[in-house]
Write a protein that holds these residues in place. Structure first.
Motif, PDB file in Angstrom:
ATOM      1  N   PHE A 159       0.845  -1.192   0.000  1.00 33.67           N
ATOM      2  CA  PHE A 159       0.000   0.000   0.000  1.00 33.67           C
ATOM      3  C   PHE A 159       0.881   1.243   0.000  1.00 33.67           C
ATOM      4  O   PHE A 159       1.399   1.670   1.032  1.00 33.67           O
ATOM      5  CB  PHE A 159      -0.943  -0.032   1.203  1.00 33.67           C
ATOM      6  N   GLU A 160       1.043   1.825  -1.191  1.00 34.43           N
ATOM      7  CA  GLU A 160       1.975   2.944  -1.340  1.00 34.43           C
ATOM      8  C   GLU A 160       1.506   4.179  -0.589  1.00 34.43           C
ATOM      9  O   GLU A 160       2.320   5.037  -0.239  1.00 34.43           O
ATOM     10  CB  GLU A 160       2.186   3.261  -2.822  1.00 34.43           C
ATOM     11  N   GLU A 161       0.195   4.248  -0.273  1.00 32.17           N
ATOM     12  CA  GLU A 161      -0.296   5.419   0.458  1.00 32.17           C
ATOM     13  C   GLU A 161       0.333   5.521   1.848  1.00 32.17           C
ATOM     14  O   GLU A 161       0.617   6.620   2.331  1.00 32.17           O
ATOM     15  CB  GLU A 161      -1.828   5.368   0.595  1.00 32.17           C
ATOM     16  N   LEU A 162       0.527   4.376   2.491  1.00 28.28           N
ATOM     17  CA  LEU A 162       1.138   4.368   3.819  1.00 28.28           C
ATOM     18  C   LEU A 162       2.553   4.927   3.749  1.00 28.28           C
ATOM     19  O   LEU A 162       2.949   5.780   4.557  1.00 28.28           O
ATOM     20  CB  LEU A 162       1.155   2.942   4.382  1.00 28.28           C
ATOM     21  N   ALA A 163       3.329   4.454   2.775  1.00 30.69           N
ATOM     22  CA  ALA A 163       4.693   4.940   2.608  1.00 30.69           C
ATOM     23  C   ALA A 163       4.710   6.430   2.286  1.00 30.69           C
ATOM     24  O   ALA A 163       5.573   7.179   2.769  1.00 30.69           O
ATOM     25  CB  ALA A 163       5.399   4.152   1.505  1.00 30.69           C
ATOM     26  N   ILE A 165       2.564   8.734   3.158  1.00 34.20           N
ATOM     27  CA  ILE A 165       2.281   9.510   4.375  1.00 34.20           C
ATOM     28  C   ILE A 165       3.532   9.633   5.223  1.00 34.20           C
ATOM     29  O   ILE A 165       3.857  10.712   5.745  1.00 34.20           O
ATOM     30  CB  ILE A 165       1.128   8.859   5.158  1.00 34.20           C
ATOM     31  N   TYR A 166       4.267   8.531   5.365  1.00 39.49           N
ATOM     32  CA  TYR A 166       5.503   8.580   6.137  1.00 39.49           C
ATOM     33  C   TYR A 166       6.516   9.530   5.487  1.00 39.49           C
ATOM     34  O   TYR A 166       7.227  10.267   6.183  1.00 39.49           O
ATOM     35  CB  TYR A 166       6.103   7.187   6.267  1.00 39.49           C
ATOM     36  N   ARG A 167       6.602   9.508   4.172  1.00 45.18           N
ATOM     37  CA  ARG A 167       7.524  10.422   3.477  1.00 45.18           C
ATOM     38  C   ARG A 167       7.149  11.874   3.737  1.00 45.18           C
ATOM     39  O   ARG A 167       8.012  12.722   3.997  1.00 45.18           O
ATOM     40  CB  ARG A 167       7.512  10.118   1.976  1.00 45.18           C
ATOM     41  N   LEU A 168       5.861  12.165   3.689  1.00 41.39           N
ATOM     42  CA  LEU A 168       5.404  13.526   3.928  1.00 41.39           C
ATOM     43  C   LEU A 168       5.626  13.958   5.371  1.00 41.39           C
ATOM     44  O   LEU A 168       5.690  15.155   5.666  1.00 41.39           O
ATOM     45  CB  LEU A 168       3.920  13.652   3.563  1.00 41.39           C
ATOM     46  N   GLU A 169       5.756  12.980   6.260  1.00 43.24           N
ATOM     47  CA  GLU A 169       6.062  13.286   7.659  1.00 43.24           C
ATOM     48  C   GLU A 169       7.565  13.435   7.893  1.00 43.24           C
ATOM     49  O   GLU A 169       8.001  13.694   9.019  1.00 43.24           O
ATOM     50  CB  GLU A 169       5.501  12.197   8.577  1.00 43.24           C
ATOM     51  N   GLY A 170       8.359  13.253   6.830  1.00 46.91           N
ATOM     52  CA  GLY A 170       9.790  13.482   6.940  1.00 46.91           C
ATOM     53  C   GLY A 170      10.650  12.255   7.129  1.00 46.91           C
ATOM     54  O   GLY A 170      11.847  12.364   7.445  1.00 46.91           O
ATOM     55  N   CYS A 171      10.105  11.064   6.920  1.00 50.87           N
ATOM     56  CA  CYS A 171      10.886   9.840   7.119  1.00 50.87           C
ATOM     57  C   CYS A 171      11.976   9.688   6.051  1.00 50.87           C
ATOM     58  O   CYS A 171      11.778  10.031   4.884  1.00 50.87           O
ATOM     59  CB  CYS A 171       9.979   8.616   7.077  1.00 50.87           C
TER      60      CYS A 171
END
Length: 274
Positions: A159-163, A165-171
């Motif tokens: 599920f690329e949406e989960l990844a 979201i994490y990227r947008l949070e700065g991961c």
């Protein structure tokens, strides 16, 4: 922090809880001896993988023999320890849960598998985690100094949406303890990790149990992928520890060279208009 040595423990998992915990502890100490500062165990490291095992091996968090071992191992080895996953019970519900422990042995993060593995490939594999497990409903990140890490578990990798979201949070790193099957693993395990890494310009770690000859047969092939989509290290199917010296400045380099997140067309990609 710019760099850290990561160790992915692709360990054998049997039917005896105590032996599984001892095996995990032994491998964690070995990873530390090889210079690892971040160590991860695989999905279902304290029990066989299967809906008929989840209730039997389930424990509360942070109380229980599994958490006791993880806390002790993190503290004694002075590492950040991602405790793979194990079955959790809370208020009569069961979850597939990942815990994270800091070098002081403190629990700093807990993630419950969000997307449950419910599939049916006729003649090959049928599995329904939802027969026993409840899904998690919270995103989970933690920090190693100034580096943010996002957590997912196995089927979440699809599920690329989960990844995103994490990227947008700065991961800058995503970690997925994952027991892919020998049916889907050869087709998708490496591919999906590369996709998540390239899409989000970060490092991805996928950690599998080693392959058993009896019961559930995990695919293996734990790996670390960099932001360019290059596989830095990959195990085979047997018990192993693989290491990668992760340089997080690569994330900054890729994001500067190919600034896809600075060019997002929010005027077009507005879900409210769709």
């Amino acid at each position: 922090m710019k760099q850290i040595r990561a160790a992915l423990i692709q360990m054998k998992v049997g039917t005896e809880l105590v032996k599984n915990l001892e095996n995990a502890s032994k491998h964690i100490a070995k990873a530390k001896e090889s210079g690892a500062g971040l160590v991860s165990l695989p999905e279902c490291f304290n029990s066989p993988y299967g809906t008929n095992f989840f209730k039997q091996y389930a424990e509360g968090i942070p109380k229980g023999s599994t958490c006791d071992m993880l806390s002790k191992a993190a503290k004694e080895n002075s590492i950040y320890l991602i405790g793979g996953t194990f079955p959790e019970i809370e208020n009569g519900k069961y979850y597939n849960t990942c815990t994270v422990w800091n070098p002081e042995g403190n629990l700093i993060a807990k993630y419950r598998k969000m997307h449950l593995f419910d599939i049916d490939i006729p003649g090959k594999v049928t599995f329904k985690e939802s027969d026993i497990l409840s899904p998690g409903n919270e995103f989970t990140t933690f920090n190693i100094d100034d580096i943010k890490v996002g957590l997912g578990i196995c089927y979440d990798l699809r599920f690329e949406e989960l990844a995103k979201i994490y990227r947008l949070e700065g991961c800058k790193l995503l970690v997925y303890p994952a027991a892919f099957t020998t049916t889907t693993g050869p087709l998708h395990f490496e591919l999906l990790q590369k996709a998540r890494a390239v899409d989000n310009q970060l490092f991805v770690c996928g950690i599998s149990p080693s392959r058993n000859e009896k019961g559930f047969r995990a695919y293996g092939y734990s790996q670390v992928t960099n932001p360019w989509g290059k596989v830095l290290v990959q195990a085979k199917e047997d018990e192993d520890i693989v290491y990668a010296d992760i340089d997080f400045s690569e994330c900054d380099e890729v994001r500067a060279n190919i600034p896809i997140f600075n060019q997002r067309r929010t005027d077009i990609y507005d879900v409210k208009k769709i």
